[in-house]
Design a protein around this motif. Structure first.
Motif, short mmCIF file in Angstrom:
data_model
loop_
_atom_site.label_atom_id
_atom_site.label_comp_id
_atom_site.label_asym_id
_atom_site.label_seq_id
_atom_site.Cartn_x
_atom_site.Cartn_y
_atom_site.Cartn_z
N GLY A 195 0.80 -1.24 0.00
CA GLY A 195 0.00 0.00 0.00
C GLY A 195 0.81 1.26 0.00
N ARG A 196 2.14 1.17 -0.09
CA ARG A 196 2.98 2.37 -0.15
C ARG A 196 3.58 2.43 -1.55
N MET A 197 3.26 3.50 -2.29
CA MET A 197 3.82 3.73 -3.61
C MET A 197 3.65 2.51 -4.53
N GLU A 198 2.46 1.93 -4.50
CA GLU A 198 2.20 0.80 -5.42
C GLU A 198 1.84 1.36 -6.77
N ARG A 199 2.42 0.81 -7.81
CA ARG A 199 2.11 1.29 -9.16
C ARG A 199 1.29 0.26 -9.91
#
Ligand SMILES: CC(=O)N[C@H]1[C@@H](OP(=O)(O)OP(=O)(O)OC[C@H]2O[C@@H](n3ccc(=O)[nH]c3=O)[C@H](O)[C@@H]2O)O[C@H](CO)[C@@H](O)[C@@H]1O[C@H](C)C(=O)N[C@@H](C)C(=O)N[C@H](CCC(=O)O)C(=O)O
Ligand SMILES: Nc1ncnc2c1ncn2[C@@H]1O[C@H](COP(=O)(O)OP(=O)(O)OP(=O)(O)O)[C@@H](O)[C@H]1O
Length: 513
Positions: free
Chosen positions: A355-359
């Motif tokens: 959930g952190r900086m998922e592309r």
């Protein structure tokens, strides 16, 4: 197990015991809990928080034979009663004793900061798993890892658990063979004395900006800062980001209990700290774009010569200039714990923080970013980074703001949207007891409508769908705030939510099948 004598001695030593009454047949407690629903025979029960007397009655009916409380509740009780001046402190001390002081059997790294705790925690664990032969536990906002088996990992309820849960988790981690622990230490955990009496081998201070101020959290910024500083007061070695605001306060807090020779600072090369400290560890960005992030790390401290062996270039699996700073904190803390440069290289280049900086890449709707950013500092860092990297792209943002806490975030979101966004979909994010539309209207009142087109869509899944559907291939869609949180907090209940990541994947499947 906890004996009555131990309880009295510990509480007295810490000046917490006001009075007590003993049942003479009772010498030991075999269980401890603060939840009547979990009480059983020979339980010591703690009355704390938004407590109702019937919880105590119910605990006794289930077999509790003693209680610790700030108030005397029962006149006719055939068990033991300990009246204390602060039940949270008493619970932390007795919890540590009950579980046999597991913190002393591990190398413990604590991390605090307004932003970056979880990311840095995952970075450190990823490195130290290599160093320690997979014996590193992690207590994070997302997940708790008490070992390496699937059943030794579970979703966390709080960033820093209630004291009895904290020490129980530590005991289980030690019993599972863990030798190292990385844990996030929230300001609330100090406010509520969940970590009272804890000492850390290393305490990391990442940054501080106004947040978590409101009726259910901190009354003002001074209180927030004070609580966060307690990690430094309780750490043997302190590692402080020299780019942090209130640096002088932080240094003096660290100095109250740590020798200056045990206080270290790190910063991006070229930083001019707001208070003149010696920067021991520096980093510079070699490459930071959407596909690659690489830093050069230099330890220039003669106080700890062995760390010079980890000087070098490191690749990060996550973009974002702020992640370079998080990674530097992780490199140093892992270096203190014995990591070599290969451990660090492998750890940082392979880590994934849910959930952190998922592309999420699409064929015709640009790139969709799912990120946990949920206050001004993180939104500014995230959107600012994306804008710098893709100056010609439009930014479409989906966000809401939590109810019952962090009210100043609403203004911050309006500001960050006005600085960077072209379109916003205001939606629902853990509204608690508040009306999500009213929260969104408050965010909207701080938006510059000459710069941002605002839409309201309270159904979060629909908001994500609308944002992605309207985007074209050059756009960036940012879904902010929940990451992989699997529920919405509404009126005291956790209502299941598919997570932003899954919502995005489902929309893309629908659009691109
Ligand atoms: C305001 C606050 O800090 N509340 C926390 C506190 O609640 P509390 O002590 O009042 O407990 P309660 O749940 O209201 O219940 C009162 C007592 O009755 C007991 N009870 C209840 C029902 C029953 O049938 N029997 C019974 O015995 C409960 O077990 C409890 O001991 O203790 C509970 C655990 O024991 C926490 O879940 C709860 O966190 C709330 C829900 C919360 O989310 N707090 C946030 C603000 C927080 O702490 N966040 C930080 C991160 C913030 C950051 O990033 O800095 C965190 O560390 O997670
Ligand atoms: N060092 C940093 N400075 C500013 N923003 C950051 C930093 N690190 C991460 N962020 C942003 O903040 C978001 C949350 O990061 P992370 O979960 O690591 O922080 P946290 O301190 O654990 O947050 P919280 O207290 O809200 O759980 C990220 O998704 C990113 O957008």
């Amino acid at each position: 197990m906890l004996t009555v004598n131990e309880i009295i001695t510990l509480l007295n030593e810490h000046h917490l015991l006001k009075s007590y009454h003993l049942n003479n047949n009772q010498k030991v407690f075999k269980h401890v809990t603060y939840d009547s629903r979990k009480a059983t025979d020979q339980t010591l029960f703690f009355c704390k928080g938004n407590f109702k007397p019937q919880y105590l009655t119910s605990a006794i009916e289930k077999g509790a034979s003693g209680y610790v409380s700030e108030k005397h509740f029962l006149n006719q009780f055939n068990g033991s009663e300990f009246i204390v001046s602060d039940v949270q402190k008493a619970m932390a001390l007795l919890g540590a004793a009950f579980y046999g002081y597991p913190q002393n059997q591990m190398h413990v790294i604590g991390i605090t900061g307004t932003k970056g705790k979880t990311t840095t925690g995952y970075f450190i664990r990823s490195i130290l798993q290599n160093t320690t032969n997979r014996k590193t536990a992690l207590f994070s906002t997302i997940d708790t890892f008490l070992g390496n088996q699937p059943n030794q990992r579970f979703k966390s309820q709080l960033t820093t658990p209630e004291s009895l849960d904290l020490f129980k988790n530590m005991r289980t981690a030690v019993d599972n063979g863990m030798t190292n622990l990385v844990m996030e230490v929230s300001s609330q955990s100090y406010k509520k004395n969940r970590v009272y009496g804890m000492h850390y081998d290393v305490g990391i201070f990442l940054n501080i900006t106004p947040d978590h101020i409101g009726p259910n959290e901190h009354p003002n910024f001074a209180d927030y800062l004070h609580c966060k500083e307690q990690l430094l007061v309780n750490s043997k070695v302190c590692l402080i980001n020299a780019e942090s605001k209130h640096l002088k306060d932080l240094y003096f807090a660290a100095k109250t209990t740590s020798e200056p020779s045990n206080i270290y600072f790190f910063a991006r090369q070229g930083t001019k700290p707001e208070y003149p400290v010696r920067v021991d560890f520096q980093f510079k960005s070699l490459k930071d774009n959407m596909n690659a992030n690489q830093i050069h790390f230099v330890s220039s401290s003669d106080r700890i010569p062995k760390l010079k062996s980890i000087n070098g270039n490191y690749k990060l699996s996550m973009p974002g200039d702020y992640n370079e700073s998080n990674a530097t904190a992780a490199i140093v803390a892992a270096g203190f714990a014995g990591a070599n440069s290969q451990d660090i290289y492998n750890g940082l280049s392979n880590v994934n923080v849910p959930g952190r900086m998922e592309r999420h890449f699409s064929k015709s709707h640009g790139t969709i970013y799912v990120d946990y950013a949920h206050n001004y500092a993180s939104m500014h860092a995230l959107l600012g980074f994306l804008k710098r990297e893709n100056q010609d792209s439009n930014i479409i943002v989906v966000l809401g703001s939590t109810g019952d806490k962090g009210e100043n975030r609403r203004k911050g979101f309006g500001k960050a949207l006005s600085e960077y966004a072209d379109v916003a979909f205001l939606t629902t994010d853990d509204p608690g007891d508040e009306n999500p539309m009213a929260i969104d209207q408050q965010i909207d009142s701080y938006v510059d409508h000459n710069k941002v087109k605002v839409n309201f869509e309270l159904d979060r899944t629909k908001a994500i769908q609308k944002a992605i559907t309207m985007s074209n291939n050059h756009d960036m869609v940012v879904v902010a705030g929940k990451g992989r949180d699997p529920y919405q907090k509404v009126n005291g209940k956790n209502i299941p939510y598919e997570t932003d990541s899954v919502a995005v994947d489902n929309v893309l499947k629908g659009l691109e099948k």
